[in-house]
Design an enzyme around this catalytic site. Structure first.
Site, short mmCIF file in Angstrom:
data_model
loop_
_atom_site.label_atom_id
_atom_site.label_comp_id
_atom_site.label_asym_id
_atom_site.label_seq_id
_atom_site.Cartn_x
_atom_site.Cartn_y
_atom_site.Cartn_z
N ASP A 11 71.60 -59.87 -45.69
CA ASP A 11 70.19 -59.67 -45.41
C ASP A 11 70.15 -58.74 -44.20
O ASP A 11 70.39 -59.16 -43.07
CB ASP A 11 69.50 -61.01 -45.11
CG ASP A 11 68.04 -60.84 -44.72
OD1 ASP A 11 67.57 -59.68 -44.59
OD2 ASP A 11 67.36 -61.86 -44.53
N GLU B 271 71.68 -67.62 -43.95
CA GLU B 271 70.84 -68.77 -43.57
C GLU B 271 71.33 -70.06 -44.22
O GLU B 271 70.58 -70.80 -44.86
CB GLU B 271 69.36 -68.51 -43.92
CG GLU B 271 68.69 -67.52 -43.00
CD GLU B 271 67.17 -67.57 -43.06
OE1 GLU B 271 66.60 -68.61 -43.42
OE2 GLU B 271 66.55 -66.54 -42.74
N ASN C 266 67.55 -57.05 -43.17
CA ASN C 266 66.20 -56.97 -42.59
C ASN C 266 65.75 -55.53 -42.41
O ASN C 266 65.11 -55.17 -41.41
CB ASN C 266 66.13 -57.73 -41.26
CG ASN C 266 65.81 -59.20 -41.47
OD1 ASN C 266 64.87 -59.55 -42.18
ND2 ASN C 266 66.62 -60.08 -40.87
#
Length: 579
Positions: free
Chosen positions: A466, A320, A468
């Site tokens: 990440d 991100e 998730n």
């Protein structure tokens, strides 16, 4: 430092012994990839000239144009002269002065020599009686910026862009505003500046500077002890008070120094993209507990840069990352601390992945990024694509996702035979997207296999991101165990309509280096472990895992992000060593 600065100023104001004092400058910019060179100088009449000439053009033509310009300048000067008008002198006509170029050795340069070869550093251009020293590609600043937000106790990392120069060879001087004496106001001519105790590229203002603006003076330099004209930049606002204790302060106690040559400190961190933090939905629904100013990009960047710098990492994998944050903030800041950055943007997005590596430990060997949507059309992944074609609805969803995989092959600077494959990703976020994540991770591991087993056989893998996916998910199980059965419950994570039953495997022996923390993401409505650093346990072992912040620290301001933590995720940090 002062000796270097005086030397630099001498180069700016004066001349080497070979040049007479007072000789003007003729600045030449000549880059092989461009068809023209530029030439800047000031004629004796005071008019500034900026000429563009073909690099392949014979020198004689360029000198003839200079002579014509000089004659026109002389004519304009004569025309304005009262004496010339009174004496009835010619209007606008003047003989062209003799123009020659001499090499450093004092020899006249032949007029048939191409411009690119003729205009060398140290040559002398003579226009009539005026002489100019030629400076070819001198160091020059193209950009100098300070962050908009300055916090006491947090490093200020300027953005420095230069041509024919390098930040590590530039000279830096920091100044602070002079605080007006009690009962006095600052003079109307602008602030008085006092030199601050800083001559490095990065400056950390103390609490004593709260309320004062900063100024930076930078002199561009290169490795050959050449210096160009300095530039100054003032901060747009004053230094503000910092937030006090941050969640990462106690973690920095474990990372005060860079690891030794046999070890690698790795960081994986979803830093919360500004494009998501600055929405009305984020402010009112996702993070209503977070003070609005603490969601502002400039504020969070202060915290993030201090946090990352304090980890003294060798490898940093970020998710991100806004493109502008990478270019304008993180890359310049981490560059100042010896880290080189690589960026891969997501498909049709403004954010993506960034991998940084320590330059004195690693050099960049090759890059093998891919988008998961594009990878499925690659012959490398034909077997998986054929299986997926049986489930067109799921395949279409995979193709619509913007997720990417960043793979950097790095080479040890001390042992060129030692390479490492560093992978970085951010998988699909939706809670019901377990089936999509399984396919994405299958593509990722297949691509990593191509790099680490086929292109560079047997190089170790570090896979950060990440994901998730919690430790109970199919994705985590697949990575850890090396296989996933066709009847795993995640294949129906979004209902029977999107069921896809596939048995998959990969050849790696991967281990979660930081284990399975209680959480790496802590927001108002959710907390869980979503982030991992997976390592090749056949080649690497864990030396230490840097403890995560305590639950008390994380929840001091209810949840994350907060005034003391810049993201809704927590960085994972571990020290690894080669087996």
């Amino acid at each position: 430092m002062w000796r270097r600065l005086r030397s630099a100023l001498g180069r700016l104001r004066g001349l080497p012994a070979a040049f007479p004092a007072g000789m003007e400058r003729a600045v030449v910019r000549c880059v092989p990839s461009e068809p023209k060179l530029s030439l800047r100088f000031v004629l004796p009449d005071g008019s500034a000239k900026h000429m563009q000439r073909d690099q392949a053009e014979p020198l004689g033509r360029a000198l003839a144009r200079i002579a014509t310009n000089a004659a026109k300048g002389h004519a304009r000067t004569a025309k304005k002269s009262k004496k010339a008008r009174a004496e009835g002198g010619p209007a606008g006509e003047a003989a062209a002065p003799a123009v020659q170029l001499f090499s450093r050795d004092g020899e006249a340069v032949a007029e048939e020599v191409p411009n690119a070869a003729a205009w060398q550093d140290g040559a002398v251009l003579q226009i009539g009686e005026a002489r100019y020293r030629v400076e070819r590609n001198p160091p020059a600043l193209t950009e100098l910026q300070l962050p908009r937000s300055l916090l006491a106790g947090f490093p200020v990392c300027p953005k420095v862009s230069a041509e024919f120069a390098a930040p590590q060879h530039c000279l830096f001087r920091w100044y602070r505003e002079q605080r007006p004496a009690a009962g006095q106001e600052a003079a109307g001519g602008g602030p008085d500046w006092v030199e601050a105790a800083g001559a490095e590229r990065v400056f950390t203002p103390s609490n004593a500077l709260v309320g004062l603006r900063l100024k930076l003076r930078c002199t561009p330099g290169d490795g050959a002890q050449r210096y160009g004209p300095p530039r100054e930049v003032e901060s747009s606002g004053p230094v503000e008070a910092g937030p006090g204790a941050c969640t990462f302060d106690s973690r920095h106690l474990y990372t005060k120094r860079v690891c030794g040559q046999g070890s690698v400190r790795a960081v994986s961190y979803n830093i919360l993209a500004d494009t998501y933090a600055q929405t009305e939905f984020s402010r009112t629904v996702l993070y209503p507990y977070c003070a609005p100013y603490a969601l502002e990009l400039d504020y969070r960047q202060n915290l993030l840069k201090k946090e990352l710098v304090g980890y003294n990492a060798d490898l940093i994998c970020l998710q991100e990352v806004d493109k502008s944050v990478f270019v304008d903030s993180l890359a310049p800041a981490l560059d100042a601390f010896g880290l080189e950055g690589l960026f891969r943007i997501k498909e049709k997005q403004h954010e993506g992945l960034a991998t940084f590596y320590r330059r004195d430990k690693f050099s960049h060997f090759s890059q093998h990024d891919t988008a998961f949507s594009e990878a499925l059309s690659d012959p490398l992944h034909k077997e998986l694509c054929d299986k997926l074609s049986e489930y067109p609805l799921v395949k279409e969803k995979v193709l619509q996702r913007s997720s990417v995989l960043q793979i950097s092959v790095l080479q040890s600077t001390t042992d060129p035979s030692r390479k490492i494959c560093v992978a970085n990703t951010h998988l699909y976020w939706h809670p019901k997207g377990g089936n999509i994540r399984l396919i994405q991770i299958a593509v990722a591991l297949s691509h990593i296999k191509h790099v680490a087993c086929e292109l560079y056989p047997s190089i170790p893998v570090i896979f950060c991101g990440d994901f998730n996916s919690t430790p109970s998910s199919g994705t985590y199980s697949f990575i850890n165990s090396g296989c996933i059965t066709e009847d795993h419950e995640d294949w129906v994570s979004n209902g029977e309509e999107e069921r896809c039953n596939m048995a998959l495997s990969h050849p790696f022996k991967l281990l979660s280096a930081c284990g399975e923390p209680a959480y790496t993401n802590y927001v108002g409505g959710f907390h869980g472990c979503l982030d991992y650093i997976f390592i090749d346990k056949n080649a690497l072992e864990v030396e230490q895992v840097i403890p995560l912040p305590s639950h008390e620290e994380v929840t001091t301001h209810q949840a994350l992000p907060s005034v003391s933590h810049p993201s809704d995720h927590i960085a994972l940090i571990c020290d690894l060593k080669w087996k």
